[in-house]
Design a protein around this motif. Structure first.
Motif, PDB file in Angstrom:
ATOM      1  N   MET A  21       0.827  -1.203   0.000  1.00  0.00           N
ATOM      2  CA  MET A  21       0.000   0.000   0.000  1.00  0.00           C
ATOM      3  C   MET A  21       0.865   1.258   0.000  1.00  0.00           C
ATOM      4  SD  MET A  21      -2.974  -1.036  -0.383  1.00  0.00           S
ATOM      5  CE  MET A  21      -3.762  -2.638  -0.341  1.00  0.00           C
ATOM      6  N   GLU A  25     -10.053   4.442   2.112  1.00  0.00           N
ATOM      7  CA  GLU A  25     -10.348   3.080   2.561  1.00  0.00           C
ATOM      8  C   GLU A  25     -10.977   2.238   1.454  1.00  0.00           C
ATOM      9  OE1 GLU A  25      -9.299   1.688   5.364  1.00  0.00           O
ATOM     10  OE2 GLU A  25      -8.269   3.618   5.634  1.00  0.00           O
ATOM     11  N   LYS A  61      -8.163   1.195  -0.888  1.00  0.00           N
ATOM     12  CA  LYS A  61      -7.355   0.144  -0.272  1.00  0.00           C
ATOM     13  C   LYS A  61      -8.077  -1.189  -0.331  1.00  0.00           C
ATOM     14  CE  LYS A  61      -4.820   3.081   3.002  1.00  0.00           C
ATOM     15  NZ  LYS A  61      -4.621   3.407   4.437  1.00  0.00           N
ATOM     16  N   SER A  62      -9.371  -1.158  -0.093  1.00  0.00           N
ATOM     17  CA  SER A  62     -10.167  -2.387  -0.122  1.00  0.00           C
ATOM     18  C   SER A  62     -10.168  -3.009  -1.517  1.00  0.00           C
ATOM     19  CB  SER A  62     -11.604  -2.083   0.318  1.00  0.00           C
ATOM     20  OG  SER A  62     -12.413  -3.229   0.228  1.00  0.00           O
ATOM     21  N   GLN A 112      -6.814  -4.698  -2.047  1.00  0.00           N
ATOM     22  CA  GLN A 112      -6.639  -5.873  -1.192  1.00  0.00           C
ATOM     23  C   GLN A 112      -7.450  -7.068  -1.665  1.00  0.00           C
ATOM     24  OE1 GLN A 112      -7.701  -3.982   2.484  1.00  0.00           O
ATOM     25  NE2 GLN A 112      -5.574  -3.409   2.992  1.00  0.00           N
ATOM     26  N   LYS A 113      -8.402  -6.819  -2.569  1.00  0.00           N
ATOM     27  CA  LYS A 113      -9.225  -7.916  -3.083  1.00  0.00           C
ATOM     28  C   LYS A 113      -8.484  -8.778  -4.105  1.00  0.00           C
ATOM     29  CE  LYS A 113     -13.792  -5.804  -2.428  1.00  0.00           C
ATOM     30  NZ  LYS A 113     -14.984  -5.267  -3.122  1.00  0.00           N
ATOM     31  N   ASP A 158      -4.968 -10.719  -5.800  1.00  0.00           N
ATOM     32  CA  ASP A 158      -3.802 -11.498  -5.391  1.00  0.00           C
ATOM     33  C   ASP A 158      -2.556 -10.622  -5.476  1.00  0.00           C
ATOM     34  OD1 ASP A 158      -1.751 -13.274  -5.013  1.00  0.00           O
ATOM     35  OD2 ASP A 158      -2.308 -14.626  -6.659  1.00  0.00           O
ATOM     36  N   MET A 159      -1.947 -10.350  -4.339  1.00  0.00           N
ATOM     37  CA  MET A 159      -0.784  -9.460  -4.303  1.00  0.00           C
ATOM     38  C   MET A 159       0.467 -10.072  -4.932  1.00  0.00           C
ATOM     39  SD  MET A 159      -1.350  -6.440  -3.066  1.00  0.00           S
ATOM     40  CE  MET A 159      -2.638  -5.537  -2.188  1.00  0.00           C
TER      41      MET A 159
END
Length: 430
Positions: free
Chosen positions: A342, A355, A358-359, A362-363, A365-366
């Motif tokens: 992030m 937020e 960011k969400s 985050q959903k 695959d990093m």
């Protein structure tokens, strides 16, 4: 067709009557994929907000006409870059994928080849690989744009009037010119060409022919370059190397406007437009000092169905695009497996993520850079309220811009094939 022929004849007569406007040098610039939405968006992107008026750009200053872009009937109404470039290089409608060949796969003469036959020096300066569709359609002949190795071979093997087709080649293409089966770079070096592979070497060139390759395929995105630009340096060098008493023909392409459009990547699209705009501003100054030079700028087609506003919201905000510090594709790769993805995202995007944003990140695959790239592009679309209707080309008409000797011949609406027909006539009547 009778109407088109009559219109073309009138163009030729107009050119023939204007003998005082014969250019010594001809620079043809293609903004690949650059439909009208791109030049409009760039005006808003470049706006400094220091006055109530939105300042015109270099595109606005030199707009003279519009052109249709459809290919030969066999390919319908939507052109690819090869057929589009063949129309612009040879004045011939052909099938999608054609590199300076007609519908019967027979070679057709290009304006660059005519310049060579006239004794002018010739060159290409592009941000794609130098054997990509647009530069290839001016400099080679092949039934398929995908025959990259064969096209690269032809740059050395096929001669025009006993000479290599190009005196100057600047762009990408290591993959195709330095191969296990053949090293074309070494062959050009043996023939007297200088070779460079780093932009810092541009200033060290001596007078004479040169091949400069700066990427395996295309060059890095403008956003990933130190000054977020590279085409102005290529063009300035090409002009310097080509300048001579008889004149020259130079093909310039802002290749990656199209690539950004295909990727629906608004951040890269505006950066590529800025790279091209800086190039045109340099050419604007060059033409003022060299009024015997003609610069014609157009696009082969538009890409991505780019819309300036989306989702029923009457708003488009380019400010977030100005803050981006690197291409979103390279940012995605740097985020993979990072302990602080992030933080990297915020540094690359140039703003704090809320937020919701960011969400969304985050959903995914990093560990998947492609998935991250897609999501980063979505964030930029949401922030700017940018819309896209396609990952491919569209059939809208494109703009024509011109400056210098003979610019008035390109005024009004015409088919894209008429652009090179005018150039042919200008060269033949010199």
């Amino acid at each position: 067709m009778k109407w088109l022929s009559a219109f073309t004849l009138l163009l030729f007569v107009s050119v023939a009557q204007a003998s005082e406007e014969k250019p010594k040098n001809i620079i043809m610039v293609v903004g690949d994929g650059m439909g009208p939405a791109y030049t409009t968006a760039y005006r808003y992107f470049a706006d400094k907000k220091t006055s109530p008026m939105i300042e015109p750009t270099v595109f606005d200053r030199h707009l003279v006409g519009m052109a249709s872009t459809y290919p030969a009937r066999v390919s319908g109404y939507v052109t690819d870059s090869a057929a589009g470039a063949t129309a612009l290089s040879a004045g011939v409608k052909s099938y999608n994928g054609a590199i300076a060949v007609d519908e019967n796969k027979q070679s057709v003469k290009t304006v660059l080849e005519q310049a060579r036959l006239n004794g002018l020096k010739t060159g290409v300066a592009v941000t794609s690989q130098i054997n990509h569709a647009t530069p290839a359609a001016f400099s080679a002949h092949n039934e398929s744009r995908r025959n990259y190795d064969a096209i690269a071979n032809s740059y050395f093997d096929d001669k025009v009037n006993g000479q290599f087709a190009l005196d100057v080649m600047l762009g990408g293409g290591w993959k195709y010119f330095i191969r296990d089966d053949r090293n074309i770079v070494d062959e050009f070096k043996s023939a007297g060409y200088q070779y460079i592979d780093d932009l810092t070497q541009l200033d060290s060139l001596k007078p004479g022919p040169v091949i400069g390759l700066f990427g395996d395929e295309g060059m890095p995105w403008a956003l990933d370059m130190p000054d977020k630009q590279r085409l102005p340096a290529l063009v300035e060098t090409a002009v310097k190397q080509l300048t001579n008493d008889k004149g020259y023909f130079l093909l310039v392409e802002g290749s990656q406007v199209d690539w950004a459009g295909h990727s629906n990547d608004i951040a890269s699209a505006m950066a590529e437009m800025h790279d091209l705009a800086l190039t045109l501003e340099w050419l604007e100054q060059y033409v003022q000092k060299n009024p015997d030079t003609l610069v014609v700028v157009t696009a082969d087609h538009s890409t991505g169905g780019f819309t300036i506003a989306a989702n029923g919201n009457y708003q488009w905000d380019p400010e977030p695009l100005k803050a981006v510090t690197q291409s979103l594709s390279s940012l995605a790769k740097s985020m993979v497996n990072s302990k602080t993805p992030m933080d990297l995202a915020e540094a690359g995007l140039g703003y704090k993520l809320n937020e919701t944003e960011k969400s969304l990140l985050q959903k995914v695959d990093m560990t998947n850079s492609k998935a991250l790239y897609v999501q980063l592009k979505k964030l930029m679309d949401i922030r700017s309220n940018t819309g896209w209707t396609s990952s491919g080309h569209t059939a809208v008409d494109v703009q024509i811009f011109a400056m210098g000797a003979g610019k008035d011949h390109f005024r009004g609406h015409m088919d894209n094939t008429n652009i090179p027909k005018i150039i042919f006539e200008l060269m033949q009547s010199k």
